[in-house]
Design an enzyme around this catalytic site. Sequence first.
Site, PDB file in Angstrom:
ATOM      1  N   HIS A 187       0.873  -1.185   0.000  1.00  0.00           N
ATOM      2  CA  HIS A 187       0.000   0.000   0.000  1.00  0.00           C
ATOM      3  C   HIS A 187       0.908   1.233   0.000  1.00  0.00           C
ATOM      4  O   HIS A 187       2.027   1.187   0.520  1.00  0.00           O
ATOM      5  CB  HIS A 187      -0.837  -0.063   1.278  1.00  0.00           C
ATOM      6  CG  HIS A 187      -1.899   0.965   1.423  1.00  0.00           C
ATOM      7  ND1 HIS A 187      -1.648   2.245   1.840  1.00  0.00           N
ATOM      8  CD2 HIS A 187      -3.243   0.897   1.238  1.00  0.00           C
ATOM      9  CE1 HIS A 187      -2.782   2.927   1.911  1.00  0.00           C
ATOM     10  NE2 HIS A 187      -3.774   2.123   1.544  1.00  0.00           N
TER      11      HIS A 187
ATOM     12  N   ASP B  42       3.145  -4.278   8.075  1.00  0.00           N
ATOM     13  CA  ASP B  42       1.893  -3.538   7.897  1.00  0.00           C
ATOM     14  C   ASP B  42       0.754  -4.536   8.129  1.00  0.00           C
ATOM     15  O   ASP B  42       0.470  -5.375   7.276  1.00  0.00           O
ATOM     16  CB  ASP B  42       1.862  -2.965   6.476  1.00  0.00           C
ATOM     17  CG  ASP B  42       0.516  -2.335   6.122  1.00  0.00           C
ATOM     18  OD1 ASP B  42      -0.446  -2.493   6.903  1.00  0.00           O
ATOM     19  OD2 ASP B  42       0.430  -1.709   5.055  1.00  0.00           O
TER      20      ASP B  42
ATOM     21  N   GLN C 203      -4.494  -5.058   7.100  1.00  0.00           N
ATOM     22  CA  GLN C 203      -5.495  -5.986   6.557  1.00  0.00           C
ATOM     23  C   GLN C 203      -5.425  -7.363   7.209  1.00  0.00           C
ATOM     24  O   GLN C 203      -6.250  -8.227   6.908  1.00  0.00           O
ATOM     25  CB  GLN C 203      -5.313  -6.142   5.037  1.00  0.00           C
ATOM     26  CG  GLN C 203      -5.507  -4.863   4.252  1.00  0.00           C
ATOM     27  CD  GLN C 203      -6.948  -4.344   4.288  1.00  0.00           C
ATOM     28  OE1 GLN C 203      -7.886  -5.067   4.652  1.00  0.00           O
ATOM     29  NE2 GLN C 203      -7.138  -3.086   3.919  1.00  0.00           N
TER      30      GLN C 203
ATOM     31  N   LYS D 240     -10.257  -0.662  10.641  1.00  0.00           N
ATOM     32  CA  LYS D 240     -10.392  -1.831   9.770  1.00  0.00           C
ATOM     33  C   LYS D 240     -10.729  -3.088  10.573  1.00  0.00           C
ATOM     34  O   LYS D 240     -10.981  -4.138  10.018  1.00  0.00           O
ATOM     35  CB  LYS D 240      -9.098  -2.044   8.984  1.00  0.00           C
ATOM     36  CG  LYS D 240      -8.832  -0.885   8.012  1.00  0.00           C
ATOM     37  CD  LYS D 240      -7.827  -1.234   6.979  1.00  0.00           C
ATOM     38  CE  LYS D 240      -7.285  -0.034   6.258  1.00  0.00           C
ATOM     39  NZ  LYS D 240      -8.147   0.441   5.166  1.00  0.00           N
TER      40      LYS D 240
ATOM     41  N   CYS E  10      -4.846   2.525  -3.569  1.00  0.00           N
ATOM     42  CA  CYS E  10      -3.608   3.058  -2.955  1.00  0.00           C
ATOM     43  C   CYS E  10      -2.444   2.101  -3.164  1.00  0.00           C
ATOM     44  O   CYS E  10      -1.614   1.904  -2.260  1.00  0.00           O
ATOM     45  CB  CYS E  10      -3.790   3.349  -1.474  1.00  0.00           C
ATOM     46  SG  CYS E  10      -4.941   4.673  -1.171  1.00  0.00           S
TER      47      CYS E  10
HETATM   48  C1  PLP Z   1      -2.474  -2.797   3.575  1.00  0.00           C
HETATM   49  C2  PLP Z   1      -2.788  -1.422   4.073  1.00  0.00           C
HETATM   50  N1  PLP Z   1      -1.848  -0.706   4.664  1.00  0.00           N
HETATM   51  C3  PLP Z   1      -2.071   0.520   5.141  1.00  0.00           C
HETATM   52  C4  PLP Z   1      -3.293   1.114   5.017  1.00  0.00           C
HETATM   53  C5  PLP Z   1      -3.494   2.496   5.554  1.00  0.00           C
HETATM   54  O1  PLP Z   1      -4.359   2.478   6.625  1.00  0.00           O
HETATM   55  P1  PLP Z   1      -4.928   3.840   7.234  1.00  0.00           P
HETATM   56  O2  PLP Z   1      -5.497   4.614   6.091  1.00  0.00           O
HETATM   57  O3  PLP Z   1      -5.959   3.398   8.207  1.00  0.00           O
HETATM   58  O4  PLP Z   1      -3.776   4.542   7.880  1.00  0.00           O
HETATM   59  C6  PLP Z   1      -4.321   0.427   4.377  1.00  0.00           C
HETATM   60  C7  PLP Z   1      -5.633   1.058   4.172  1.00  0.00           C
HETATM   61  O5  PLP Z   1      -6.359   0.739   3.278  1.00  0.00           O
HETATM   62  C8  PLP Z   1      -4.063  -0.870   3.910  1.00  0.00           C
HETATM   63  O6  PLP Z   1      -5.014  -1.586   3.297  1.00  0.00           O
END
Ligand code: PLP
Length: 406
Positions: A123, A200, A203, A226, A364
């Site tokens: 992401h 990260d 998900q 999430k 993203c």
């Molecule tokens: C794999 C992953 N990493 C990071 C993020 C970023 O999360 P946040 O927007 O809650 O900071 C997301 C959000 O969609 C994501 O799917």
Amino acid sequence: MKFDVARLREEFPILKEMVYGKPLTYLDSAATSQKPQQVIDAISRFFLKENANVHRGVHYLSERATEGYENARLEVQKFLNATHASEIIFVRGTTEAINLVAATYGKKHVGSGDEVLITEMEHHSNIVPWQMLCEEKGARLCVAPISDSGELELDAFEKLVSVKTKIVAVTHVSNVLGTINPIKRIVEIAHAYGAKVVVDGAQAVPHLPVDVQALDCDFYALSGHKVYGPTGIGVVYGKSELLEDMPPYQGGGDMILSVTFEKTIYNKPPNKFEAGTPNMAGAIGLAAAIVFLATLPQDERAEEEKSLLEYGTQALSAIPGLRLIGTAREKVSVLSFVLEGIHPHDIGTILDREGVAIRTGHHCAQPLMKRLKLPATARASLACYNTRADIDQLVAGLHKVQEIFK
Ligand SMILES: Cc1ncc(COP(=O)(O)O)c(C=O)c1O
């Protein structure tokens, strides 16, 4: 015991909403999950009965608020199986969590000629902070490839790790492909070269039990929203010895032990990394979400997700002209797809009118889209409250899309 989805759905008030006169079919939980009543109640109870600033007050409400906030930290510690509560730092979300690590551990330990290794399936929030760090330090951002099915090429990954690698930053679960990465193995490889591993987990936590001690990762990031919790709250876990040694992230109240104009002495973790008034209601809401998750029968829930994913995969694969994107052997219930001759945005717009909420676009993850040679995908992402009927609605909607574009 059978997993009782119908009863579970009762706990999510928003699922009773109508959209354009049709019952809501919510298939966008990877973007943000819906919230159970107990999370909504915990947040409103805080503002109705406990609201005060934490850590600084001597009065009753301040003590209640501090207790609620620090208990939330203990809940997260248990949830991730961290060794110490002080290893849990509250932030705004995964994005801020990764930025924090890049701006503290990264700034201190990454220098000119060093390398930061990520993967093709990251992401933007696990790409850009590292890119910025590398640019500032004269370091190199290296990218491990993935296969056409959306699995990390582990041999190629291993070849990219060397003594120059200071940080490996990798997603536990891909938001586009659903792929579950072999974090434990990745950590072993990285540690053999002395690199630290930032995971990260945005998900992963909604789908998988996470044990940071078993994974042996150095940092783990997640977002409350999430995982059935509120927005504006997230967590970065870090191993104690690393947090102790890291410079602070932001300066301000709470992160200090003493301040003079000449010199500031910083507080200990986690306070050292939580400058300013924190998101108390958010932390308390996140703790309520974790308690909610813990009350679900774990094996049955995993079984249900597996069977729903299989059902969804088969139902979508049977649609002529539909191609699933992300068919890793180990994956969570995220179904990305493209339909021949129809732009994902058109799919999403038409489905919306049927009450079916999915996400379309690059999610993203523009470099991943480039790797897949796609401008965008449509993505249906499932959570514990989804059913086969939701998949059926999606499939019926997709037939309608194809009718319109015939
Ligand atoms: C794999 C992953 N990493 C990071 C993020 C970023 O999360 P946040 O927007 O809650 O900071 C997301 C959000 O969609 C994501 O799917």
